[in-house]
Design a protein around this motif. Sequence first.
Motif, PDB file in Angstrom:
ATOM      1  N   THR A 250       0.835  -1.196   0.000  1.00  0.00           N
ATOM      2  CA  THR A 250       0.000   0.000   0.000  1.00  0.00           C
ATOM      3  C   THR A 250       0.873   1.251   0.000  1.00  0.00           C
ATOM      4  O   THR A 250       0.576   2.215  -0.700  1.00  0.00           O
ATOM      5  CB  THR A 250      -0.943   0.017   1.223  1.00  0.00           C
ATOM      6  N   ASN A 251       1.948   1.215   0.769  1.00  0.00           N
ATOM      7  CA  ASN A 251       2.841   2.380   0.813  1.00  0.00           C
ATOM      8  C   ASN A 251       3.578   2.587  -0.503  1.00  0.00           C
ATOM      9  O   ASN A 251       3.817   3.728  -0.905  1.00  0.00           O
ATOM     10  CB  ASN A 251       3.828   2.259   1.967  1.00  0.00           C
ATOM     11  N   GLU A 252       3.932   1.501  -1.183  1.00  0.00           N
ATOM     12  CA  GLU A 252       4.581   1.636  -2.494  1.00  0.00           C
ATOM     13  C   GLU A 252       3.616   2.241  -3.514  1.00  0.00           C
ATOM     14  O   GLU A 252       3.993   3.128  -4.280  1.00  0.00           O
ATOM     15  CB  GLU A 252       5.088   0.281  -2.972  1.00  0.00           C
ATOM     16  N   PHE A 253       2.378   1.740  -3.531  1.00  0.00           N
ATOM     17  CA  PHE A 253       1.377   2.329  -4.427  1.00  0.00           C
ATOM     18  C   PHE A 253       1.178   3.802  -4.089  1.00  0.00           C
ATOM     19  O   PHE A 253       1.119   4.648  -4.977  1.00  0.00           O
ATOM     20  CB  PHE A 253       0.029   1.604  -4.300  1.00  0.00           C
ATOM     21  N   ALA A 254       1.053   4.115  -2.821  1.00  0.00           N
ATOM     22  CA  ALA A 254       0.797   5.489  -2.387  1.00  0.00           C
ATOM     23  C   ALA A 254       1.930   6.424  -2.796  1.00  0.00           C
ATOM     24  O   ALA A 254       1.689   7.523  -3.307  1.00  0.00           O
ATOM     25  CB  ALA A 254       0.591   5.530  -0.885  1.00  0.00           C
TER      26      ALA A 254
ATOM     27  N   THR B 100      -6.197   4.817   0.396  1.00  0.00           N
ATOM     28  CA  THR B 100      -6.803   4.621  -0.920  1.00  0.00           C
ATOM     29  C   THR B 100      -6.245   3.366  -1.577  1.00  0.00           C
ATOM     30  O   THR B 100      -6.996   2.558  -2.119  1.00  0.00           O
ATOM     31  CB  THR B 100      -6.544   5.848  -1.827  1.00  0.00           C
ATOM     32  N   ALA B 101      -4.941   3.199  -1.492  1.00  0.00           N
ATOM     33  CA  ALA B 101      -4.313   1.994  -2.043  1.00  0.00           C
ATOM     34  C   ALA B 101      -4.811   0.755  -1.300  1.00  0.00           C
ATOM     35  O   ALA B 101      -5.123  -0.272  -1.922  1.00  0.00           O
ATOM     36  CB  ALA B 101      -2.793   2.103  -1.941  1.00  0.00           C
ATOM     37  N   ALA B 102      -4.912   0.856   0.013  1.00  0.00           N
ATOM     38  CA  ALA B 102      -5.374  -0.277   0.816  1.00  0.00           C
ATOM     39  C   ALA B 102      -6.796  -0.675   0.445  1.00  0.00           C
ATOM     40  O   ALA B 102      -7.131  -1.862   0.426  1.00  0.00           O
ATOM     41  CB  ALA B 102      -5.290   0.059   2.299  1.00  0.00           C
ATOM     42  N   LYS B 103      -7.617   0.293   0.128  1.00  0.00           N
ATOM     43  CA  LYS B 103      -9.004  -0.007  -0.238  1.00  0.00           C
ATOM     44  C   LYS B 103      -9.057  -0.874  -1.493  1.00  0.00           C
ATOM     45  O   LYS B 103      -9.823  -1.839  -1.562  1.00  0.00           O
ATOM     46  CB  LYS B 103      -9.796   1.284  -0.446  1.00  0.00           C
ATOM     47  N   GLY B 104      -8.242  -0.566  -2.482  1.00  0.00           N
ATOM     48  CA  GLY B 104      -8.196  -1.384  -3.696  1.00  0.00           C
ATOM     49  C   GLY B 104      -7.692  -2.785  -3.429  1.00  0.00           C
ATOM     50  O   GLY B 104      -8.246  -3.766  -3.920  1.00  0.00           O
ATOM     51  N   ILE B 105      -6.650  -2.891  -2.631  1.00  0.00           N
ATOM     52  CA  ILE B 105      -6.088  -4.201  -2.288  1.00  0.00           C
ATOM     53  C   ILE B 105      -7.088  -5.007  -1.460  1.00  0.00           C
ATOM     54  O   ILE B 105      -7.296  -6.196  -1.700  1.00  0.00           O
ATOM     55  CB  ILE B 105      -4.746  -4.032  -1.545  1.00  0.00           C
ATOM     56  N   ASN B 106      -7.720  -4.352  -0.503  1.00  0.00           N
ATOM     57  CA  ASN B 106      -8.685  -5.049   0.346  1.00  0.00           C
ATOM     58  C   ASN B 106      -9.878  -5.574  -0.440  1.00  0.00           C
ATOM     59  O   ASN B 106     -10.436  -6.616  -0.104  1.00  0.00           O
ATOM     60  CB  ASN B 106      -9.140  -4.138   1.485  1.00  0.00           C
TER      61      ASN B 106
ATOM     62  N   LYS C 162      -6.880 -14.491  -2.292  1.00  0.00           N
ATOM     63  CA  LYS C 162      -6.182 -14.542  -1.008  1.00  0.00           C
ATOM     64  C   LYS C 162      -4.795 -15.151  -1.127  1.00  0.00           C
ATOM     65  O   LYS C 162      -4.036 -15.122  -0.174  1.00  0.00           O
ATOM     66  CB  LYS C 162      -7.011 -15.347  -0.010  1.00  0.00           C
ATOM     67  N   ASN C 163      -4.450 -15.703  -2.256  1.00  0.00           N
ATOM     68  CA  ASN C 163      -3.155 -16.339  -2.410  1.00  0.00           C
ATOM     69  C   ASN C 163      -2.048 -15.343  -2.725  1.00  0.00           C
ATOM     70  O   ASN C 163      -0.888 -15.686  -2.663  1.00  0.00           O
ATOM     71  CB  ASN C 163      -3.189 -17.404  -3.508  1.00  0.00           C
ATOM     72  N   VAL C 164      -2.415 -14.137  -3.080  1.00  0.00           N
ATOM     73  CA  VAL C 164      -1.412 -13.131  -3.376  1.00  0.00           C
ATOM     74  C   VAL C 164      -0.878 -12.603  -2.054  1.00  0.00           C
ATOM     75  O   VAL C 164      -1.623 -12.298  -1.140  1.00  0.00           O
ATOM     76  CB  VAL C 164      -2.011 -11.977  -4.211  1.00  0.00           C
ATOM     77  N   VAL C 165       0.421 -12.494  -1.951  1.00  0.00           N
ATOM     78  CA  VAL C 165       1.038 -12.029  -0.721  1.00  0.00           C
ATOM     79  C   VAL C 165       1.050 -10.500  -0.732  1.00  0.00           C
ATOM     80  O   VAL C 165       1.728  -9.898  -1.537  1.00  0.00           O
ATOM     81  CB  VAL C 165       2.489 -12.554  -0.587  1.00  0.00           C
ATOM     82  N   PHE C 166       0.260  -9.920   0.151  1.00  0.00           N
ATOM     83  CA  PHE C 166       0.218  -8.463   0.255  1.00  0.00           C
ATOM     84  C   PHE C 166       1.137  -8.025   1.373  1.00  0.00           C
ATOM     85  O   PHE C 166       1.020  -8.486   2.498  1.00  0.00           O
ATOM     86  CB  PHE C 166      -1.210  -7.979   0.545  1.00  0.00           C
ATOM     87  N   MET C 167       2.013  -7.136   1.050  1.00  0.00           N
ATOM     88  CA  MET C 167       2.958  -6.613   2.031  1.00  0.00           C
ATOM     89  C   MET C 167       2.371  -5.335   2.621  1.00  0.00           C
ATOM     90  O   MET C 167       2.762  -4.236   2.283  1.00  0.00           O
ATOM     91  CB  MET C 167       4.315  -6.327   1.372  1.00  0.00           C
ATOM     92  N   LEU C 168       1.362  -5.486   3.467  1.00  0.00           N
ATOM     93  CA  LEU C 168       0.696  -4.337   4.058  1.00  0.00           C
ATOM     94  C   LEU C 168       1.530  -3.845   5.193  1.00  0.00           C
ATOM     95  O   LEU C 168       1.506  -2.888   5.739  1.00  0.00           O
ATOM     96  CB  LEU C 168      -0.711  -4.702   4.536  1.00  0.00           C
TER      97      LEU C 168
END
Length: 72
Positions: free
Chosen positions: A39-43, A52-58, A66-72
């Motif tokens: 999310t921080n990289e997108f931001a 805003t980035a987190a909302k798209g990922i969420n 759910k198999n994609v590794v999100f580095m939140l």
Amino acid sequence: MKCEANYDNSKPIFQQIKEQIEDMIMNDTISETGRVPSTNEFAKYRKINPATAAKGINQLVEEGIKNVVFML
């Protein structure tokens, strides 16, 4: 990992982020179990609020990707 910074004013930015990640998976830019930008990289890259980035990922997580590794 490169994130497109082009905006489409007809769609919310969080929706564009969601679609971009989906496209990255579908086009094998990243694997379904691979790492996507945080999310921080997108931001930082798109100069937007991290929430805003987190909302798209969420949204992806809620839809079952759910198999994609999100580095939140």
